[in-house]
Scaffold this motif. Structure first.
Motif, PDB file in Angstrom:
ATOM      1  N   LEU A 219       0.830  -1.208   0.000  1.00 21.46           N
ATOM      2  CA  LEU A 219       0.000   0.000   0.000  1.00 21.46           C
ATOM      3  C   LEU A 219       0.867   1.263   0.000  1.00 21.46           C
ATOM      4  N   LYS A 220       1.956   1.217   0.757  1.00 25.07           N
ATOM      5  CA  LYS A 220       2.833   2.387   0.799  1.00 25.07           C
ATOM      6  C   LYS A 220       3.463   2.644  -0.561  1.00 25.07           C
ATOM      7  N   THR A 221       3.837   1.568  -1.274  1.00 25.95           N
ATOM      8  CA  THR A 221       4.425   1.722  -2.608  1.00 25.95           C
ATOM      9  C   THR A 221       3.419   2.329  -3.579  1.00 25.95           C
ATOM     10  N   ILE A 222       2.177   1.847  -3.513  1.00 26.15           N
ATOM     11  CA  ILE A 222       1.145   2.365  -4.409  1.00 26.15           C
ATOM     12  C   ILE A 222       0.849   3.827  -4.097  1.00 26.15           C
ATOM     13  N   GLU A 223       0.846   4.179  -2.817  1.00 26.12           N
ATOM     14  CA  GLU A 223       0.609   5.571  -2.447  1.00 26.12           C
ATOM     15  C   GLU A 223       1.712   6.479  -2.999  1.00 26.12           C
TER      16      GLU A 223
ATOM     17  N   THR B 120      -3.226   6.788 -16.601  1.00 25.79           N
ATOM     18  CA  THR B 120      -2.316   6.098 -15.668  1.00 25.79           C
ATOM     19  C   THR B 120      -2.709   6.355 -14.213  1.00 25.79           C
ATOM     20  N   VAL B 121      -3.042   7.614 -13.914  1.00 23.60           N
ATOM     21  CA  VAL B 121      -3.463   7.954 -12.546  1.00 23.60           C
ATOM     22  C   VAL B 121      -4.743   7.220 -12.176  1.00 23.60           C
ATOM     23  N   ALA B 122      -5.677   7.161 -13.109  1.00 24.12           N
ATOM     24  CA  ALA B 122      -6.938   6.459 -12.845  1.00 24.12           C
ATOM     25  C   ALA B 122      -6.676   4.977 -12.585  1.00 24.12           C
ATOM     26  N   ALA B 123      -5.757   4.378 -13.370  1.00 22.44           N
ATOM     27  CA  ALA B 123      -5.432   2.965 -13.174  1.00 22.44           C
ATOM     28  C   ALA B 123      -4.779   2.740 -11.816  1.00 22.44           C
ATOM     29  N   LEU B 124      -3.880   3.668 -11.430  1.00 23.74           N
ATOM     30  CA  LEU B 124      -3.234   3.539 -10.120  1.00 23.74           C
ATOM     31  C   LEU B 124      -4.239   3.677  -8.983  1.00 23.74           C
TER      32      LEU B 124
ATOM     33  N   GLU C  12      -6.161   0.455  -8.830  1.00 27.98           N
ATOM     34  CA  GLU C  12      -5.367  -0.605  -8.227  1.00 27.98           C
ATOM     35  C   GLU C  12      -5.206  -0.394  -6.726  1.00 27.98           C
ATOM     36  N   PHE C  13      -5.010   0.850  -6.328  1.00 31.39           N
ATOM     37  CA  PHE C  13      -4.880   1.160  -4.904  1.00 31.39           C
ATOM     38  C   PHE C  13      -6.159   0.811  -4.142  1.00 31.39           C
ATOM     39  N   GLN C  14      -7.309   1.177  -4.699  1.00 28.84           N
ATOM     40  CA  GLN C  14      -8.580   0.882  -4.043  1.00 28.84           C
ATOM     41  C   GLN C  14      -8.821  -0.627  -3.969  1.00 28.84           C
ATOM     42  N   LYS C  15      -8.460  -1.331  -5.062  1.00 30.46           N
ATOM     43  CA  LYS C  15      -8.634  -2.790  -5.088  1.00 30.46           C
ATOM     44  C   LYS C  15      -7.747  -3.451  -4.030  1.00 30.46           C
ATOM     45  N   THR C  16      -6.498  -2.988  -3.956  1.00 30.72           N
ATOM     46  CA  THR C  16      -5.586  -3.555  -2.951  1.00 30.72           C
ATOM     47  C   THR C  16      -6.090  -3.283  -1.531  1.00 30.72           C
ATOM     48  N   LEU C  17      -6.606  -2.087  -1.307  1.00 30.25           N
ATOM     49  CA  LEU C  17      -7.142  -1.748   0.016  1.00 30.25           C
ATOM     50  C   LEU C  17      -8.332  -2.622   0.364  1.00 30.25           C
TER      51      LEU C  17
END
Length: 284
Positions: A168-172, A214-218, A221-226
């Motif tokens: 999560l920290k990496t994605i942030e 790219t930002v939307a994809a990130l 992905e961040f929301q999915k991981t959370l």
């Protein structure tokens, strides 16, 4: 009958310790009595004594009694430390942190309560008969038992939680970097809006659109991981709670079986839960 506010198992453990302490105290008192008896037999053989002789006899007696009492007090302190070590060691296996209140050890009301409890338990009229039975020891819940399995499961959950936090920290960090880059491109695009005929405008627009995707994809992905982390952690907590409940049920069954053995009656068979039976050693 006086009670200490403990369950039956813990109260029996207290009674066993009090029985041990009473036996040690009785033995030490007999030793002190023998000191006086030896003095009477070895030194009090004359009819009259001078002041110096009486003083010498008393000093010798004081030295002997002082040594015996000091030895017993030291031994009692060390014994209590060993008892606390056993309790704390068991608690640490379950990641518990026990606390003690030293000031309560001099609480006269509580001390009187313990005295009443001891009197009720060990007076001749109320003392329960002790049946000398060799207590069979059940297989301990150690490295090959369910307790060790639960400890390993807790460690595994902690490691997995740390991995999720790192991801999560990496994605942030990636998302923050992408947002900063987007802001820079938007600023550059506003600076170039005056040059409508410049072919670089279309390139900047394409770069901006690509960056927004790219930002939307990130973000996705961040929301999915959370969400995955939340669901996974909730599932792991439920599995751990179930495993702990199964362990307590097994321990209760083992305790019942042990009591049945003590009174020399056949214990009813019982089945271990499927989630724990795999970790217990097989009986030949």
């Amino acid at each position: 009958m006086a009670e200490l506010g403990l369950n039956e198992h813990h109260q029996n453990e207290v009674i066993n310790y009090m029985r041990f302490a009473r036996s040690k105290r009785s033995l030490r008192l007999k030793t002190v009595d023998s000191c006086f008896q030896d003095l009477k037999e070895s030194r009090l053989v004359e009819e009259t004594f001078t002041i110096d002789e009486v003083s010498e006899v008393l000093n010798e007696l004081q030295a002997v009694v002082h040594s015996e009492v000091e030895s017993e007090l030291i031994n009692t302190a060390y014994t209590n430390v060993l008892l606390l070590q056993q309790l704390f060691s068991q608690a640490e296996k379950w990641y518990l942190k026990l606390q003690t209140d030293i000031s309560e050890l001099e609480n006269r009301e509580l001390l009187d309560q313990v005295a009443e409890f001891e009197k009720a338990e060990f007076t001749s009229s109320n003392k329960k008969p002790i049946i000398e039975v060799i207590k069979p020891k059940l297989a301990p819940l150690n490295e090959s038992g369910t307790a060790e399995l639960l400890n390993k499961e807790i460690l595994r959950l902690q490691e997995e939680n740390e991995k999720l936090k790192s991801r999560l920290k990496t994605i942030e960090i990636q998302a923050t970097s992408a947002l900063d880059e987007k802001s820079k491109l938007e600023k550059a695009l506003r600076d170039l809006q005056l040059d409508q005929g410049d072919p670089k405008d279309s390139v900047q627009a394409q770069d901006l659109s690509h960056l927004e995707n790219t930002v939307a994809a990130l973000k996705s992905e961040f929301q999915k991981t959370l969400n995955d982390k939340t669901q996974n952690q909730k599932s792991l907590e439920e599995n751990l709670a179930t495993a702990k409940h199964d362990l307590l049920r097994v321990q209760d069954q083992l305790s019942m079986a042990e009591k049945m053995v003590y009174i020399r009656c056949p214990a009813p068979p019982f089945a271990l839960p499927a989630c724990l039976s795999s970790g217990l050693p097989k009986r030949n």
